[in-house]
Design a protein around this motif. Structure first.
Motif, PDB file in Angstrom:
ATOM      1  N   GLU A 141       0.834  -1.206   0.000  1.00 58.14           N
ATOM      2  CA  GLU A 141       0.000   0.000   0.000  1.00 58.14           C
ATOM      3  C   GLU A 141       0.868   1.255   0.000  1.00 58.14           C
ATOM      4  N   HIS A 143      -5.989   1.911  -9.187  1.00 61.84           N
ATOM      5  CA  HIS A 143      -6.427   2.158  -7.807  1.00 61.84           C
ATOM      6  C   HIS A 143      -7.392   1.088  -7.320  1.00 61.84           C
ATOM      7  N   PHE A 202      -4.956   3.396  -0.817  1.00 60.91           N
ATOM      8  CA  PHE A 202      -4.343   2.597  -1.866  1.00 60.91           C
ATOM      9  C   PHE A 202      -4.160   1.146  -1.406  1.00 60.91           C
ATOM     10  N   ALA A 260      -4.648  -1.158  -4.353  1.00 63.20           N
ATOM     11  CA  ALA A 260      -4.082  -0.692  -5.619  1.00 63.20           C
ATOM     12  C   ALA A 260      -2.978  -1.643  -6.073  1.00 63.20           C
TER      13      ALA A 260
END
Length: 538
Positions: free
Chosen positions: A269, A351, A372, A375
């Motif tokens: 992250e 994302h 995030f 992501a």
């Protein structure tokens, strides 16, 4: 133009307006045409200047206009500890190793040595440059590079105006965050790191840059006071609290990760968030912290924290607790979201969780993308097949595990636009299974009364973004280039209901640990979709 972080908060849209006014020939006007064939398709057509004298602005140039210049920080206030030179045998010095278990013990050992000697003899002044995740060290007989990302950082006071800073990079004898057993084995051999001395007047600045570059510090509660009102946001794996930095009184948000979260997940992250830095509509990262905990629930014996910019509320709460937004109020916000998405996509970042809860409200016309946690890079094809996201906002290809690129972010942006206008989502249903079923069908209904006032251009944008056909779905950079978005996004900021200011209460001495396990049974987030708007009669 290139962004300067010092001017981000002056207003993104005022800068856009200024660009158009000063040199309108640099702006390519496009128009979206919506047609129905096998499904909704969006055709983006360029409107040429009458004299055809100007060349087209490329997609890459469009996105890079919003990117800040690469941050490079240099310091001439550091000295390299004498340990590096006493063991270097005349060659350029490298890291030093002692029978210490951590960066903190290494710092304490260095302080003891200098105090015992009674002077700084043997330490040499060096010049350091911190760039991205690396620090370059140069000086008299010194030339080397040190990886800062995921390095363990510690400090110890030598005297009133001088501190020792140690940096233990990842490696065979470096920082180990994942296993108690491996950490104990490496500690027996002694950690290997770098030792600096730094004046107290520059210490905070140096540590701030080290943190931004990915260095991992400890002793969070010695540097931050968390406010007594505590949790500002609660998620499945963390909660976010408001805190004040003791040195500067700056208000920040601290993401407190649950003990059960694997450090590898946290690192990913942070990597994605750091890779997305440099845009005014992406939350600013300030550092990762890890403090020792005796809890057996912690995978690496650490309690982890992420420090970021603080914002008063998110877009979901703002809409739910207030009113629906008018079209002219939505478009600047949508422009923010699409600009952040286009910036991430240029850097190959997907994302995968675009929703109102992840859009933090700064002003009535500026939001900032955060979280995030899921992501990934679009090049990670196996990762793209994972079924993740939030039901109600995730695109059909994400729910089916067939995503091959990052177009699902645009789908989420379309849902956000729909939500701002209606306080609902287009695929709202009584159950998660039914919501997924409606999402896979992809039918968007704009026959509700709340959509009566919107323009045809706005309808076109909604259909273009919330489009089941990935190939026909409008891309973020294309949407930003439409005449509709370019003209509306630069309007004067709309006036919303006042956003309440946080009134901090008495600070708490310690941040609480989150002990409970609340890991969901699947990888899909909970649906927070609002309420079905009034359906207009036929």
């Amino acid at each position: 133009m290139r962004w300067n972080l010092a001017t981000d908060r002056l207003g993104y849209f005022s800068l856009i307006c200024e660009m158009q006014h000063q040199d309108h020939l640099l702006v390519t006007t496009r128009q979206v045409k919506h047609a129905w064939a096998d499904g909704p398709k969006v055709a983006v057509q360029r409107l040429e200047d009458a004299d055809d004298s100007e060349s087209e602005v490329s997609e890459e140039e469009d996105v890079s206009d919003e990117e800040s210049s690469e941050e490079v920080d240099d310091f001439d206030c550091l000295c390299l500890h004498r340990f590096h030179f006493s063991t270097s045998s005349g060659s350029s010095p490298g890291p030093v190793s002692f029978d210490c278990e951590s960066a903190q013990q290494l710092a304490d050992r260095a302080v003891f040595d200098l105090k015992a000697r009674g002077d700084m003899a043997g330490c040499r002044k060096v010049y350091t440059v911190i760039k991205k995740s690396e620090m370059e060290i140069t000086g008299d007989g010194v030339s080397c590079k040190v990886r800062v990302q995921r390095a363990e950082v510690a400090i110890a006071e030598l005297e009133e105006a001088i501190f020792v800073v140690t940096l233990v990079p990842e490696g065979a004898k470096g920082a180990e965050w994942c296993s108690r057993t491996e950490r104990a084995q490496r500690a027996a051999k002694g950690v290997e790191g770098w030792i600096f001395t730094c004046g107290s007047d520059r210490l905070h600045d140096f540590l701030t840059k080290i943190s931004y570059a990915g260095g991992i510090r400890s002793g969070l509660t010695n540097h931050y006071h968390m406010f007594a009102q505590g949790k500002q946001g609660l998620g499945a794996f963390s909660f976010v609290a408001c805190a004040a930095e003791m040195k500067t009184d700056r208000i920040v948000a601290i993401k407190n990760l649950k003990l059960q979260v694997n450090p590898i997940t946290i690192f990913k992250e942070v990597d994605m968030l750091r890779a997305g830095q440099g845009h005014p509509n992406i939350v600013r990262f300030h550092g990762l912290w890890a403090d020792s905990t005796p809890s057996e629930q912690s995978k690496g014996g650490k309690q982890w924290y992420m420090v970021m910019d603080y914002f008063k509320c998110d877009l979901y709460d703002r809409i739910v607790e207030g009113r629906r937004l008018r079209e002219k109020e939505c478009i600047p916000i949508l422009h923010n979201v699409l600009a952040a998405i286009a910036f991430l996509h240029q850097r190959q970042i997907f994302h995968r969780d675009i929703k109102p809860e992840n859009l933090l409200v700064d002003t009535s016309a500026r939001v900032v993308l955060t979280d995030f946690g899921i992501a990934c890079l679009v090049t990670e094809q196996e990762e793209l097949k994972r079924v993740v996201g939030t039901v109600g906002y995730a695109a059909p290809e994400m729910l089916a595990g067939t995503a091959t690129s990052f177009e699902a972010d645009e789908f989420g942006a379309g849902i956000v636009l729909y939500f701002m206008l209606s306080k609902s989502t287009p695929f709202l249903a009584p159950t998660t299974a039914k919501t997924i079923e409606k999402t896979m069908e992809g039918k968007v209904n704009l026959r509700y009364g709340c959509f009566d006032h919107i323009s045809e251009h706005c309808r076109t944008m909604i259909y273009g973004l919330i489009c089941k056909d990935v190939a026909a779905r409008i891309k973020a950079h294309e949407a930003l280039r439409t005449a509709y978005m370019m003209s509306r996004a630069s309007m004067t900021e709309p006036v919303l209901d006042s956003i309440p200011q946080v009134q901090p209460k008495k600070p708490q001495g310690n941040l609480p640990n989150v002990m409970e396990v609340s890991e969901p049974s699947d990888k899909l987030g909970c649906a927070t979709q609002g309420h079905l708007p009034f359906l207009r009669k036929k």
